[in-house]
Scaffold this active site. Structure first.
Site, PDB file in Angstrom:
ATOM      1  N   GLU A   1      38.368  56.419 -37.695  1.00 48.50           N
ATOM      2  CA  GLU A   1      38.247  57.231 -36.403  1.00 48.50           C
ATOM      3  C   GLU A   1      37.211  57.316 -35.625  1.00 48.50           C
ATOM      4  OE1 GLU A   1      37.397  61.479 -35.084  1.00 48.50           O
ATOM      5  OE2 GLU A   1      38.577  61.471 -36.902  1.00 48.50           O
TER       6      GLU A   1
ATOM      7  N   GLU B   1      27.573  54.161 -36.877  1.00 47.39           N
ATOM      8  CA  GLU B   1      28.333  55.364 -36.842  1.00 47.39           C
ATOM      9  C   GLU B   1      28.080  56.120 -38.270  1.00 47.39           C
ATOM     10  OE1 GLU B   1      30.290  56.992 -34.874  1.00 47.39           O
ATOM     11  OE2 GLU B   1      29.640  55.485 -33.503  1.00 47.39           O
TER      12      GLU B   1
END
Length: 1136
Positions: A77, A159
């Site tokens: 995500e 990330e």
């Protein structure tokens, strides 16, 4: 409940309709599947205007992860916004920001055990008119999420840090409690070990290929849906865009071997039999940072579908049961020596296959066993004796009120809410049929429910029905066996019939014992006879058209012209209406028209009024105030009237000096925002009495500030859609809330009661509340954030007493009698208050409420009228003149660093309004830059916020500048804090030296334009403009609310027109300290290093067995010496 509910047509549920799926709707919805299996929903919705809510829902979450993949669904995500085939380096975020779409932590996507959902809120109209291109690009972004997420090692590296920071944020006391509860509930199921956040080891080390493999395996079109709800001129064209982008995207990905179009493994949602259990589970959860002592009692049930009317009926029964039980528990919590402070039952979804009923309880420390016994006894009492008809009726009234609201606002739903409904339909088959049908269905089903049906729901909430009982405290005061013993004892009492029926307390018949007496001369001087006391005061509360016609006839008969009054009190109202008698006549005529639903044109005078409102004349003609002449009134109880044409606002002054402002809108049919505000607050209280005065709100809410104890008032308001809450801040007192137009009479009654009730303190009445306050203070001391935030306020505001949290020592000094007196004094003078109504409020229907309840509030002798805000006592505060960099070391279970950089901001008084707009743009620019640096480039934070604060500055200040501050806040790994603080300052420094880019300015202007358009479609925006306007210095100086609004509007337009990279750079240097490092504070919360004993314990645990034996042989002297050394270190830190 109003006549709208009674007149709702019912739904045909004959034959198989009752057990068949509710048709998806409403009419105009486009729904189906693309050739590749992807589901779509497209629907028109014009609220807000020129906006669309988009979503991509994927029936895949953390449940499908294998052990080495735990956390991969959530990481994926994150990667979606990082890089795709078409976008790199968070260019998707830049695109969304450039078009005015919102983006931020938890705003655009979430991952649960069962699904991943991506959401966007985008404009449907571009400033250049290229509407189709803007929407198409947004839909293309969803196609990137669906089939083109890039899972390269360099993308993943950016990330990991952000996801790790999110993991750290989830590991506070609340997060640890939630994780433990999840594992206890779903013990023995695959869900137990599939929390979406995942494992730290996976987050840090999972290879990019593993994430790509997960993506290929699970992100398939037949598991996805695209939802588009917005202000679309042509829904078919939107569907064409979805087909254009979401079809070829998968085909191209499949051709490249990235995804499959069909097939894929099955989602393992079948649960083992162990998820249901007849033996209860017990847990005593102790966390030294826990803020409350309490209980979580959970009963698991299979997921309850709502696809058919029959299934939905069962959910309605659950809702009514919860309302009945919660009402009873609330009464128990209000006892003199309550077994708990609060308790309520709610239903939640544990996962796609399991729902649960959760009874949450907050109680006194060490009293969880007593609280457990009390709530279990009440559940048993319901099983044995049921709810009373009164309890059931109150719950039904509340549901009827909700049904009516649903119907009234059927065409006024927000596109985001409607989008989320279709997402839930795709994920869980929740029926979506449109609000009109839903309201009608609810009305049809509600009469099928009896009190016996509600009583029967308690049968499933026993310790034999998949029950989980968990206590929560900061120390372990009892064992699981003690919990079990209480449960078994109550079960034995229930089986033996030892639990008696509920003793229902007496209730007053109405909120007010007596309707205030309106002086007859108020009517006669306006050409009116006193109304028939048998008729409703507020016409909108009538139940049907027949009754309305009867009242209309009666009112028409009671009205007579009074030419003598007209001659005596002649003049203009300022809105083009004739003298008092004719104005009253027009008001009554309008009421008659509303009641009889006549569609006749208004009188010529009323048409002239509208023309004047639409075509403002010269300023001195626009705003006229009718002075009060001796004995003269425009309407009963109203001595003067004024219109503000630009704001379309009517202002009244009442006989007691109270001022009213009424702004009618059509944004929401069932909403009226209400605020009664008076200038002057806690800054006027002598310092030694500050905490006593601050506690007056707690005292008022406990004793019943509206004339009834809270539990009594709550029952009296059953079925009413309203809320009012008094409060007192530094510079103002207020009563804020909202109401349905049908319930404005009750608002008038409550305001009258608040300002006239002689609240008295009875011995022992505050004991339980003060105990709760005391425990709250003690709980704060256990929170790592408490010491940190206290220190931040102490440094930034020069130890201003207003920001100091109350201590146990100060609590002991509070004089409750004086608190009670302060509360009475604070709200007892109507002449100090302005009451603002914003929303679907008709002046003519409100007028009887004004006359009967607000104008009759007795004036306070010797108190005078509204206070001039220029005379307020300012708070003593001052920002440090030199930089302050400081670490606040606190004990914490899980290491987490939080940093706040604060800079003083001074607005030049002459152009303060313009500079506020500049500051807003500067803060947004700085926050965007910091996100790009701290999160997107370096991956060291989850989010960062930039916010301004001017709450200390008093309107009475006369300095050359208005002082506030701007704060930059983020959490991070303790090892990164110095580097990130330095990076944040460097980012601001560079903006001051180099300025923003043209692209950044264009984005700011676009975002501001969209925000401004959205705000003006909200009641809350206009309400705040009026409420804040009355408290402003500009209003105090000129007395012109239109001028206040014009200043807000024109200053914004001026700033937006002047904004360029150069002008914004100049403002960054002008508003903030320049250079920025010359004056700022940087205060960071850091985990306290372990003391000497802690280090010894660590070394003992890691030492060899021979070393442990040697240390043990040295005797206890070592431990004594270590303890003494620890005390010395602690004292030295305290002294420093």
């Amino acid at each position: 409940m109003g006549h709208v509910y009674r007149e709702l047509p019912e739904v045909d549920l004959s034959g198989d309709i009752f057990t068949s799926k509710v048709p998806l709707g409403p009419e105009g919805l486009l729904h189906g599947r693309l050739d590749n299996g992807l589901t779509y929903y497209v629907r028109q919705c014009s609220k807000p205007k020129a906006r669309a809510a988009l979503a991509l829902a994927v029936k895949v979450g953390s449940l499908v992860e294998e052990e080495p993949e735990r956390g991969v669904a959530h990481i994926l995500e994150h990667l979606a916004f990082n890089a795709t085939q078409r976008y790199s380096n968070h260019d998707i975020v830049a695109f969304l920001e450039s078009i005015g779409a919102s983006f931020g932590a938890c705003q655009n996507a979430y991952t649960s055990a069962d699904e991943t959902v991506y959401t966007l809120m985008v404009p449907t109209a571009a400033e250049n008119g290229d509407n189709a291109a803007l929407l198409e690009e947004s839909i293309a972004v969803l196609s990137e999420f669906a089939a083109r997420i890039r899972c390269a090692p360099e993308d993943l590296a950016k990330e990991r840090g952000a996801v790790m920071e999110e993991l750290r944020m989830c590991n506070d006391s609340g997060g640890r409690l939630a994780a433990a509860h999840w594992k206890l509930l779903l013990q023995g199921c695959r869900y137990e070990n599939r929390l979406p956040i995942g494992l730290e080891s996976v987050i840090k080390r999972v290879p990019a290929e593993a994430i790509a493999a997960f993506y290929r395996r699970w992100y398939l079109p037949h598991r996805m849906a695209v939802v588009a709800v917005g202000d679309f001129p042509d829904c078919a064209a939107v569907l064409s865009l979805i087909t254009k982008h979401l079809g070829p995207a998968f085909e191209a990905a499949a051709a490249a071997g990235l995804l499959a179009l069909q097939g894929g493994p099955e989602v393992p949602r079948v649960l083992p039999d162990s998820w249901q259990h007849s033996e209860p589970r017990f847990c005593v959860f102790a966390d030294r940072e826990a803020q409350d002592s309490g209980l979580y009692l959970s009963w698991k049930v299979p997921s309850r579908p709502t696809a058919t009317p029959a299934q939905y009926l069962e959910v309605m029964k659950d809702v009514l049961f919860q309302a009945c039980l919660n009402g009873r528990l609330y009464r128990l919590s209000r006892a003199r020596d309550p077994p708990f402070f609060s308790a309520s039952l709610a239903d939640e979804s544990a996962c796609a296959a399991v729902d649960m009923f959760v009874l949450g309880v907050v109680c006194e420390e060490k009293q969880t066993l007593r609280a457990l016994e009390a709530v279990l006894v009440e559940l048993a009492r319901v099983r044995l004796h049921g709810f009373s008809q009164r309890e059931f009726s109150n719950a039904v009234k509340s549901m009827q009120a909700d049904i009516e609201t649903t119907y009234l606002e059927a065409d006024q739903g927000y596109c985001t809410d409607i989008r989320d409904e279709y997402v839930r339909h795709f994920l869980g088959e929740e029926f979506v049929s449109g609000q009109q049908y839903e309201a009608r269905l609810n009305k049809t089903l509600l009469p099928l429910i009896s009190v016996e049906d509600i009583n029967a729901r308690a049968a499933t909430l026993t310790h034999r029905h998949s029950a989980v009982f968990k206590s929560v405290e900061h120390k372990k005061w009892h064992s699981e066996a003690a919990l079990r013993k209480v449960v078994e004892a109550v079960a034995a009492d229930e089986a033996g019939g030892a639990i008696g029926p509920w003793e229902e307390p007496d209730m007053p018949d109405s909120i007010m014992k007596q309707i205030p007496q309106v002086p007859e001369e108020w009517y006669t001087c306006c050409g009116l006879e006193p109304p028939d006391p048998s008729l409703p005061i507020y016409p909108s509360m009538l139940l049907d058209a027949e009754s309305a016609a009867a009242v209309a006839d009666s009112l028409a008969g009671s009205f007579k012209s009074c030419s003598s009054c007209s001659a005596q009190h002649g003049g203009s109202s300022g809105i083009g209406e004739p003298a008092a008698a004719a104005a009253a006549a027009a008001a009554v005529e309008e009421v008659l028209e509303e009641l009889t639903a006549a569609v006749e044109s208004s009188s010529d005078q009323q048409q002239e009024t509208q023309q004047e409102q639409q075509q403002p004349q010269a300023a001195e003609q626009q705003i006229q105030a009718v002075p009060r002449q001796p004995g003269g009134m425009l309407y009963p109880g109203v001595v003067s009237e004024r219109l503000y044409p630009q704001l379309q606002l009517r202002e009244l002054t009442l006989a007691n000096g109270m001022r009213l402002a009424i702004k009618e809108t059509d944004f929401l049919a069932d909403e009226v925002l209400v605020t009664a505000v008076a200038v002057g607050g806690l800054s006027e209280v002598p310092r030694p009495s500050f905490y006593t005065a601050s506690m007056s709100g707690v005292v008022g809410s406990q004793l019943g500030q509206f004339g009834h104890k809270p539990e009594v008032l709550g029952e009296l308001l059953a079925g009413r859609r309203l809320s009012l809450s008094p409060s007192e801040g530094a510079y103002a007192r207020s009563v804020k809330g909202s109401a349905s137009p049908h319930d404005l009479e009750v608002v008038g009654q409550l305001l009258h009661s608040l300002m006239t009730y002689e609240m008295q303190l009875e011995p022992g009445e505050m004991d339980s509340v003060m105990l709760q306050v005391r425990q709250g203070i003690e709980a704060q001391l256990r929170s790592p954030l408490h010491a940190y935030h206290s220190r931040v306020r102490q440094v930034n505001y020069d130890a201003c007493y207003f920001f100091d949290p109350i201590t146990l020592e100060e609590l002991d000094k509070v004089d409750l009698e004086a608190s009670c007196s302060h509360h009475r004094y604070t709200f007892s003078n109507p002449a100090e208050f302005t009451v603002v109504f914003t929303g679907n409020v008709k002046f003519t229907a409100l007028l009887p409420v004004i006359t009967t309840y607000l104008a009759t509030i007795p004036a306070a002798p010797g108190r005078g009228g509204p206070r001039d805000c220029r005379t307020l006592t300012p708070l003593p505060f001052k920002f440090p003149e030199q930089p302050v960099v400081e670490d606040v070391e606190v004990d914490m279970v899980s290491p987490l660093t939080q940093s706040q950089i604060t800079l003083p901001v001074g607005l030049e008084r002459a152009v303060a309004r313009e500079q506020l707009w500049w500051l807003s743009a500067a803060c947004r620019l700085l926050e965007t830059r910091l996100l790009q640096k701290l999160r997107f480039e370096f991956g060291d934070v989850y989010t960062v916020s930039v916010a301004s604060f001017f709450g200390c500055e008093a309107p009475s200040s006369t300095g050359a500048k208005l002082w506030g501050d701007v704060s930059i806040a983020f959490t991070c790994d303790p090892a990164n804090k110095e580097r990130l603080v330095e990076l944040a300052l460097t980012t601001l420094e560079r903006l001051q030296e180099e300025g923003p880019t043209q692209a950044e300015v264009d984005t700011l202007l676009n975002v501001e334009r969209f925000d401004w358009e959205n705000l003006q479609q909200e009641n809350s925006f206009w309400h705040d403009v009026v409420v804040n306007g009355y408290q402003s210095r500009k209003y105090a100086e000129g007395g012109d609310l239109d001028a206040v609004w014009a200043r807000i509007r024109d200053s914004r337009d001026e700033v937006m027109a002047e904004m360029t990279p150069q002008t914004l750079q100049a403002m960054l240097c002008r508003l903030f300290p320049h250079p920025c490092r010359s004056r700022y504070t940087a205060i960071t919360m850091m985990p306290r290093p372990p003391g000497l004993i802690g280090l010894l314990a660590f070394r003992w645990a890691t030492a060899s067995s021979s070393t442990q034996i040697a240390v043990a042989a040295a005797g206890v002297g070592v431990l004594v010496a270590a303890a003494a050394a620890a005390v010395v270190v602690a004292r030295r830190r305290a002294a420093q």
